[in-house]
Scaffold this motif. Sequence first.
Motif, PDB file in Angstrom:
ATOM      1  N   ASN A 183      -9.176  -7.984 -11.770  1.00 56.60           N
ATOM      2  CA  ASN A 183      -9.658  -8.926 -12.761  1.00 56.60           C
ATOM      3  C   ASN A 183     -10.722  -8.243 -13.616  1.00 56.60           C
ATOM      4  N   LEU A 184     -10.442  -8.131 -14.905  1.00 52.30           N
ATOM      5  CA  LEU A 184     -11.407  -7.626 -15.885  1.00 52.30           C
ATOM      6  C   LEU A 184     -11.984  -8.853 -16.574  1.00 52.30           C
ATOM      7  N   VAL A 185     -13.307  -8.985 -16.560  1.00 55.17           N
ATOM      8  CA  VAL A 185     -13.980 -10.139 -17.152  1.00 55.17           C
ATOM      9  C   VAL A 185     -14.964  -9.639 -18.207  1.00 55.17           C
ATOM     10  N   LEU A 186     -14.820 -10.119 -19.447  1.00 57.98           N
ATOM     11  CA  LEU A 186     -15.720  -9.760 -20.536  1.00 57.98           C
ATOM     12  C   LEU A 186     -16.441 -11.007 -21.023  1.00 57.98           C
ATOM     13  N   TRP A 203       0.817  -1.210   0.000  1.00 61.48           N
ATOM     14  CA  TRP A 203       0.000   0.000   0.000  1.00 61.48           C
ATOM     15  C   TRP A 203       0.854   1.264   0.000  1.00 61.48           C
ATOM     16  N   SER A 204       1.929   1.252   0.761  1.00 61.91           N
ATOM     17  CA  SER A 204       2.711   2.476   0.936  1.00 61.91           C
ATOM     18  C   SER A 204       3.698   2.741  -0.205  1.00 61.91           C
ATOM     19  N   PHE A 205       3.808   1.834  -1.160  1.00 64.09           N
ATOM     20  CA  PHE A 205       4.731   2.039  -2.272  1.00 64.09           C
ATOM     21  C   PHE A 205       4.128   2.994  -3.298  1.00 64.09           C
ATOM     22  N   ASN A 206       4.970   3.731  -4.003  1.00 64.74           N
ATOM     23  CA  ASN A 206       4.507   4.598  -5.072  1.00 64.74           C
ATOM     24  C   ASN A 206       4.582   3.805  -6.373  1.00 64.74           C
ATOM     25  N   TRP A 207       3.454   3.300  -6.834  1.00 64.45           N
ATOM     26  CA  TRP A 207       3.397   2.452  -8.025  1.00 64.45           C
ATOM     27  C   TRP A 207       3.208   3.266  -9.304  1.00 64.45           C
ATOM     28  N   GLY A 208       3.014   4.554  -9.186  1.00 64.11           N
ATOM     29  CA  GLY A 208       2.736   5.354 -10.380  1.00 64.11           C
ATOM     30  C   GLY A 208       1.247   5.303 -10.688  1.00 64.11           C
ATOM     31  N   GLY A 209       0.883   5.265 -11.948  1.00 65.64           N
ATOM     32  CA  GLY A 209      -0.526   5.247 -12.329  1.00 65.64           C
ATOM     33  C   GLY A 209      -1.170   3.899 -12.061  1.00 65.64           C
ATOM     34  N   ILE A 210      -2.231   3.905 -11.307  1.00 67.63           N
ATOM     35  CA  ILE A 210      -2.987   2.689 -10.993  1.00 67.63           C
ATOM     36  C   ILE A 210      -4.385   2.852 -11.578  1.00 67.63           C
ATOM     37  N   GLY A 223     -19.784  -7.366 -18.981  1.00 64.44           N
ATOM     38  CA  GLY A 223     -18.550  -7.670 -18.283  1.00 64.44           C
ATOM     39  C   GLY A 223     -18.603  -7.125 -16.877  1.00 64.44           C
ATOM     40  N   PHE A 224     -17.552  -7.363 -16.117  1.00 69.56           N
ATOM     41  CA  PHE A 224     -17.453  -6.811 -14.776  1.00 69.56           C
ATOM     42  C   PHE A 224     -15.985  -6.730 -14.376  1.00 69.56           C
ATOM     43  N   VAL A 225     -15.740  -5.949 -13.332  1.00 70.68           N
ATOM     44  CA  VAL A 225     -14.397  -5.717 -12.814  1.00 70.68           C
ATOM     45  C   VAL A 225     -14.399  -6.052 -11.332  1.00 70.68           C
ATOM     46  N   VAL A 226     -13.348  -6.736 -10.882  1.00 74.77           N
ATOM     47  CA  VAL A 226     -13.186  -7.034  -9.463  1.00 74.77           C
ATOM     48  C   VAL A 226     -11.797  -6.582  -9.044  1.00 74.77           C
ATOM     49  N   LEU A 227     -11.740  -5.807  -7.972  1.00 76.14           N
ATOM     50  CA  LEU A 227     -10.480  -5.449  -7.342  1.00 76.14           C
ATOM     51  C   LEU A 227     -10.478  -6.071  -5.959  1.00 76.14           C
ATOM     52  N   GLU A 228      -9.376  -6.737  -5.615  1.00 78.69           N
ATOM     53  CA  GLU A 228      -9.305  -7.433  -4.334  1.00 78.69           C
ATOM     54  C   GLU A 228      -8.019  -7.075  -3.599  1.00 78.69           C
ATOM     55  N   ASN A 247     -13.459   2.142 -12.503  1.00 80.09           N
ATOM     56  CA  ASN A 247     -14.067   2.871 -13.611  1.00 80.09           C
ATOM     57  C   ASN A 247     -13.196   2.827 -14.862  1.00 80.09           C
ATOM     58  N   ASP A 248     -11.871   2.949 -14.687  1.00 82.45           N
ATOM     59  CA  ASP A 248     -10.954   2.847 -15.831  1.00 82.45           C
ATOM     60  C   ASP A 248     -11.087   1.492 -16.512  1.00 82.45           C
ATOM     61  N   LEU A 249     -11.094   0.432 -15.711  1.00 79.03           N
ATOM     62  CA  LEU A 249     -11.178  -0.921 -16.270  1.00 79.03           C
ATOM     63  C   LEU A 249     -12.538  -1.176 -16.917  1.00 79.03           C
ATOM     64  N   ALA A 250     -13.608  -0.661 -16.299  1.00 81.22           N
ATOM     65  CA  ALA A 250     -14.945  -0.813 -16.889  1.00 81.22           C
ATOM     66  C   ALA A 250     -15.036  -0.073 -18.222  1.00 81.22           C
ATOM     67  N   THR A 251     -14.448   1.114 -18.288  1.00 80.95           N
ATOM     68  CA  THR A 251     -14.423   1.881 -19.545  1.00 80.95           C
ATOM     69  C   THR A 251     -13.657   1.125 -20.616  1.00 80.95           C
ATOM     70  N   LEU A 252     -12.527   0.539 -20.251  1.00 77.50           N
ATOM     71  CA  LEU A 252     -11.760  -0.276 -21.194  1.00 77.50           C
ATOM     72  C   LEU A 252     -12.598  -1.459 -21.689  1.00 77.50           C
ATOM     73  N   GLY A 253     -13.248  -2.156 -20.769  1.00 76.24           N
ATOM     74  CA  GLY A 253     -14.078  -3.301 -21.152  1.00 76.24           C
ATOM     75  C   GLY A 253     -15.200  -2.915 -22.103  1.00 76.24           C
ATOM     76  N   LYS A 254     -15.894  -1.822 -21.807  1.00 78.41           N
ATOM     77  CA  LYS A 254     -16.967  -1.341 -22.690  1.00 78.41           C
ATOM     78  C   LYS A 254     -16.419  -0.981 -24.065  1.00 78.41           C
ATOM     79  N   SER A 255     -15.246  -0.361 -24.080  1.00 80.89           N
ATOM     80  CA  SER A 255     -14.624   0.027 -25.350  1.00 80.89           C
ATOM     81  C   SER A 255     -14.270  -1.188 -26.193  1.00 80.89           C
ATOM     82  N   ILE A 256     -13.797  -2.241 -25.551  1.00 76.83           N
ATOM     83  CA  ILE A 256     -13.466  -3.467 -26.283  1.00 76.83           C
ATOM     84  C   ILE A 256     -14.737  -4.099 -26.839  1.00 76.83           C
ATOM     85  N   LEU A 257     -15.758  -4.257 -25.990  1.00 74.15           N
ATOM     86  CA  LEU A 257     -16.998  -4.897 -26.441  1.00 74.15           C
ATOM     87  C   LEU A 257     -17.723  -4.080 -27.513  1.00 74.15           C
ATOM     88  N   SER A 258     -17.531  -2.777 -27.504  1.00 79.40           N
ATOM     89  CA  SER A 258     -18.180  -1.904 -28.497  1.00 79.40           C
ATOM     90  C   SER A 258     -17.309  -1.656 -29.717  1.00 79.40           C
TER      91      SER A 258
END
Length: 188
Positions: free
Chosen positions: A100-103, A17-24, A110-115, A28-39
């Motif tokens: 996990n992005l599932v299409l 958690w405390s690490f700086n990973w950059g852009g995560i 599709g749906f997105v799960v973050l754990e 919503n980002d993953l759902a937008t990607l999934g919709k874009s792929i399916l469309s």
Amino acid sequence: MNTSNAVIPGTATNSGWSFNWGGISSPNDLATLGKSILSSLLLSPDLTHRWLKSHSFTSNPLLSVGAPWEIYRLQISTSNAPRIVDLYTKSGDISDYHSNLVLVPDWDVGFVVLEAVGEAADVKRNLISDMIAEIFLLIVEVAAKEEAVVNFAGRYTGVSSSVVIGTEEGVLGLGVNLGLSFKPRSCS
């Protein structure tokens, strides 16, 4: 760093958690990607269709690999006729966090799960995705059948024939009942 609303399995340092990973990416980002792929907004429809195909099968008949997909085949049973649905998944891990992005191209959903999984990540990692898929896809299958009945069921009549399209209890999807009636031809 404010952690009052954070999901941290273990300590902030051990979980990553405390690490700086950059852009995560967010859900919503993953759902937008999934919709874009399916469309087919990112690639042409033909290229998207080719992209959503298996490239190789594994020793497990319910798992194949695409580029870049892991494709799981889920058996769902809404009637006496079970059916297989392909789930195109792309997962990612950073320390104790999993996405996990599932299409499901069959239904354009599709749906997105973050754990945040912590210890025993291999055991728990896909548990929520599996549960959502099993429950959600049963509901989608029933809704698709109901929508198909509203949009397509009925009697279609031509000049010398008719066809009845409808559903039957315990059978998937729409069925066709041909009620052919022929007019006799005159011989000359």
